[in-house]
Design a protein around this motif. Sequence first.
Motif, PDB file in Angstrom:
ATOM      1  N   ARG A  96     -44.244  25.449 -21.434  1.00 26.60           N
ATOM      2  CA  ARG A  96     -43.626  24.782 -20.287  1.00 26.60           C
ATOM      3  C   ARG A  96     -42.152  25.170 -20.129  1.00 26.60           C
ATOM      4  O   ARG A  96     -41.405  24.532 -19.397  1.00 26.60           O
ATOM      5  N   LEU A  97     -41.755  26.227 -20.814  1.00 22.15           N
ATOM      6  CA  LEU A  97     -40.353  26.658 -20.776  1.00 22.15           C
ATOM      7  C   LEU A  97     -39.892  26.948 -19.347  1.00 22.15           C
ATOM      8  O   LEU A  97     -38.812  26.508 -18.933  1.00 22.15           O
ATOM      9  N   SER A  98     -40.693  27.686 -18.582  1.00 25.19           N
ATOM     10  CA  SER A  98     -40.277  28.053 -17.230  1.00 25.19           C
ATOM     11  C   SER A  98     -40.103  26.815 -16.352  1.00 25.19           C
ATOM     12  O   SER A  98     -39.231  26.779 -15.480  1.00 25.19           O
ATOM     13  N   GLU A  99     -40.899  25.785 -16.610  1.00 19.04           N
ATOM     14  CA  GLU A  99     -40.803  24.536 -15.856  1.00 19.04           C
ATOM     15  C   GLU A  99     -39.482  23.829 -16.136  1.00 19.04           C
ATOM     16  O   GLU A  99     -38.798  23.357 -15.225  1.00 19.04           O
ATOM     17  N   PHE A 100     -39.102  23.756 -17.410  1.00 21.10           N
ATOM     18  CA  PHE A 100     -37.853  23.087 -17.775  1.00 21.10           C
ATOM     19  C   PHE A 100     -36.636  23.927 -17.389  1.00 21.10           C
ATOM     20  O   PHE A 100     -35.572  23.368 -17.121  1.00 21.10           O
ATOM     21  N   TYR A 176     -35.445  23.029 -26.425  1.00 21.02           N
ATOM     22  CA  TYR A 176     -34.842  23.569 -25.213  1.00 21.02           C
ATOM     23  C   TYR A 176     -33.399  23.093 -25.144  1.00 21.02           C
ATOM     24  O   TYR A 176     -33.085  22.082 -24.532  1.00 21.02           O
ATOM     25  N   ASP A 177     -32.503  23.826 -25.795  1.00 20.88           N
ATOM     26  CA  ASP A 177     -31.115  23.369 -25.892  1.00 20.88           C
ATOM     27  C   ASP A 177     -30.237  23.904 -24.769  1.00 20.88           C
ATOM     28  O   ASP A 177     -29.012  23.859 -24.853  1.00 20.88           O
ATOM     29  N   GLU A 178     -30.879  24.395 -23.693  1.00 28.00           N
ATOM     30  CA  GLU A 178     -30.128  24.708 -22.480  1.00 28.00           C
ATOM     31  C   GLU A 178     -29.833  23.440 -21.679  1.00 28.00           C
ATOM     32  O   GLU A 178     -29.099  23.483 -20.694  1.00 28.00           O
ATOM     33  N   LEU A 179     -30.438  22.341 -22.094  1.00 30.57           N
ATOM     34  CA  LEU A 179     -30.270  21.065 -21.399  1.00 30.57           C
ATOM     35  C   LEU A 179     -29.918  19.993 -22.423  1.00 30.57           C
ATOM     36  O   LEU A 179     -30.580  19.871 -23.457  1.00 30.57           O
ATOM     37  N   ILE A 180     -28.864  19.232 -22.162  1.00 33.43           N
ATOM     38  CA  ILE A 180     -28.423  18.177 -23.079  1.00 33.43           C
ATOM     39  C   ILE A 180     -28.304  16.862 -22.317  1.00 33.43           C
ATOM     40  O   ILE A 180     -27.682  16.795 -21.261  1.00 33.43           O
ATOM     41  N   LEU A 181     -28.926  15.827 -22.864  1.00 34.85           N
ATOM     42  CA  LEU A 181     -28.715  14.462 -22.391  1.00 34.85           C
ATOM     43  C   LEU A 181     -27.644  13.858 -23.285  1.00 34.85           C
ATOM     44  O   LEU A 181     -27.827  13.781 -24.506  1.00 34.85           O
ATOM     45  N   ARG A 182     -26.539  13.440 -22.700  1.00 35.95           N
ATOM     46  CA  ARG A 182     -25.399  12.996 -23.510  1.00 35.95           C
ATOM     47  C   ARG A 182     -25.085  11.523 -23.260  1.00 35.95           C
ATOM     48  O   ARG A 182     -24.913  11.097 -22.125  1.00 35.95           O
ATOM     49  N   TYR A 183     -25.031  10.762 -24.340  1.00 32.82           N
ATOM     50  CA  TYR A 183     -24.569   9.374 -24.273  1.00 32.82           C
ATOM     51  C   TYR A 183     -24.008   8.997 -25.633  1.00 32.82           C
ATOM     52  O   TYR A 183     -24.425   9.540 -26.660  1.00 32.82           O
ATOM     53  N   PRO A 184     -23.040   8.091 -25.681  1.00 37.25           N
ATOM     54  CA  PRO A 184     -22.474   7.697 -26.975  1.00 37.25           C
ATOM     55  C   PRO A 184     -23.459   6.834 -27.749  1.00 37.25           C
ATOM     56  O   PRO A 184     -23.933   5.806 -27.249  1.00 37.25           O
ATOM     57  N   LEU A 185     -23.801   7.258 -28.973  1.00 35.51           N
ATOM     58  CA  LEU A 185     -24.695   6.467 -29.834  1.00 35.51           C
ATOM     59  C   LEU A 185     -24.441   6.844 -31.291  1.00 35.51           C
ATOM     60  O   LEU A 185     -25.134   7.688 -31.842  1.00 35.51           O
ATOM     61  N   PRO A 186     -23.442   6.241 -31.923  1.00 35.97           N
ATOM     62  CA  PRO A 186     -23.198   6.547 -33.337  1.00 35.97           C
ATOM     63  C   PRO A 186     -24.273   5.959 -34.234  1.00 35.97           C
ATOM     64  O   PRO A 186     -24.802   4.874 -33.973  1.00 35.97           O
ATOM     65  N   MET A 187     -24.616   6.699 -35.266  1.00 37.55           N
ATOM     66  CA  MET A 187     -25.531   6.239 -36.309  1.00 37.55           C
ATOM     67  C   MET A 187     -24.685   5.649 -37.430  1.00 37.55           C
ATOM     68  O   MET A 187     -23.744   6.280 -37.919  1.00 37.55           O
ATOM     69  N   TYR A 188     -25.025   4.417 -37.835  1.00 30.10           N
ATOM     70  CA  TYR A 188     -24.263   3.724 -38.878  1.00 30.10           C
ATOM     71  C   TYR A 188     -25.168   3.327 -40.043  1.00 30.10           C
ATOM     72  O   TYR A 188     -26.385   3.159 -39.881  1.00 30.10           O
ATOM     73  N   PHE A 189     -24.545   3.117 -41.200  1.00 24.66           N
ATOM     74  CA  PHE A 189     -25.177   2.347 -42.261  1.00 24.66           C
ATOM     75  C   PHE A 189     -25.012   0.871 -41.911  1.00 24.66           C
ATOM     76  O   PHE A 189     -23.920   0.431 -41.523  1.00 24.66           O
ATOM     77  N   PHE A 190     -26.081   0.097 -42.059  1.00 23.43           N
ATOM     78  CA  PHE A 190     -26.037  -1.352 -41.883  1.00 23.43           C
ATOM     79  C   PHE A 190     -26.391  -2.029 -43.205  1.00 23.43           C
ATOM     80  O   PHE A 190     -27.226  -1.526 -43.966  1.00 23.43           O
ATOM     81  N   VAL A 191     -25.765  -3.174 -43.463  1.00 22.54           N
ATOM     82  CA  VAL A 191     -26.086  -3.977 -44.636  1.00 22.54           C
ATOM     83  C   VAL A 191     -26.208  -5.440 -44.206  1.00 22.54           C
ATOM     84  O   VAL A 191     -25.818  -5.816 -43.096  1.00 22.54           O
ATOM     85  N   ASN A 192     -26.754  -6.244 -45.104  1.00 21.66           N
ATOM     86  CA  ASN A 192     -26.870  -7.683 -44.857  1.00 21.66           C
ATOM     87  C   ASN A 192     -25.481  -8.298 -44.663  1.00 21.66           C
ATOM     88  O   ASN A 192     -24.518  -7.892 -45.318  1.00 21.66           O
TER      89      ASN A 192
END
Length: 265
Positions: A96-100, A176-192
Amino acid sequence: MRIQPSQSVDNTSYQYYVDLLQLVLDTTSDEYGPADIVTLESSLSQSRGFFMLKNEQLDVYWAGTSIARERDYLAVTVPLVGGLLGNRVPVIMRNRLSEFAKITTAEQLQKMVACQGSQWPDSDILEFNGYRVERVISFSLMYTMLEQQRCDYFPRGINEAHAEVDTQGHETLMVYDELILRYPLPMYFFVNKQNLLLAQRLTEGLLLLVNNGKLTEFIMHHPTTASIFPLSRYQHSRVISLENAILPANVVERAHNNWIGFPKE
């Protein structure tokens, strides 16, 4: 130090977080003492993982942040992969490369269906921005559904996509890294919320790694993430920016000094 198990053999980015946690524990061992990582046996959904964290059946859980998660748990607010996680690239079927390749606008991509974790913040973000999402509870099932063309693409962080697609059995897929969806979303460690000492240890260890440059070095050389560098390879990618309505208000400000990803817009 009890942590979640990997969700699937496809979830190659899992080892990145285990190795980073071990580095943080080793970095802080002189002050806080040695610590062993113990991996639970049963695979966990995100809601189950946070439930176990609240009930002190887990010690550390890593996930993308949200207003609700920072309200209910202690977030160690140092982004574990800098600004990279919120830069999502579509994993697609090769045929589906040509489609994207014809996609130039958000409206075109919004007509397609993304496979995404049913409890991931990403699903909420995509839907808020008008994208069609097939919510899937199992990580491995998302790749199966993509290969069966029950969805059109699987958005993955650029720090995750290539390592996952390169695993055996995904020959029909491509990033397919010719297209990037960008939004802020940091990954964190969480604890109790009651585990203040552990939160302090993880915070001190991560900040030390940030300040001495070893976190950036870790990201650039870990087997899971090394192949995405240099980031200049993405300078000609089409970027579609999305709003993250579930992001805590001060998250971009607090991440400013710990951001190694793409330049902020």
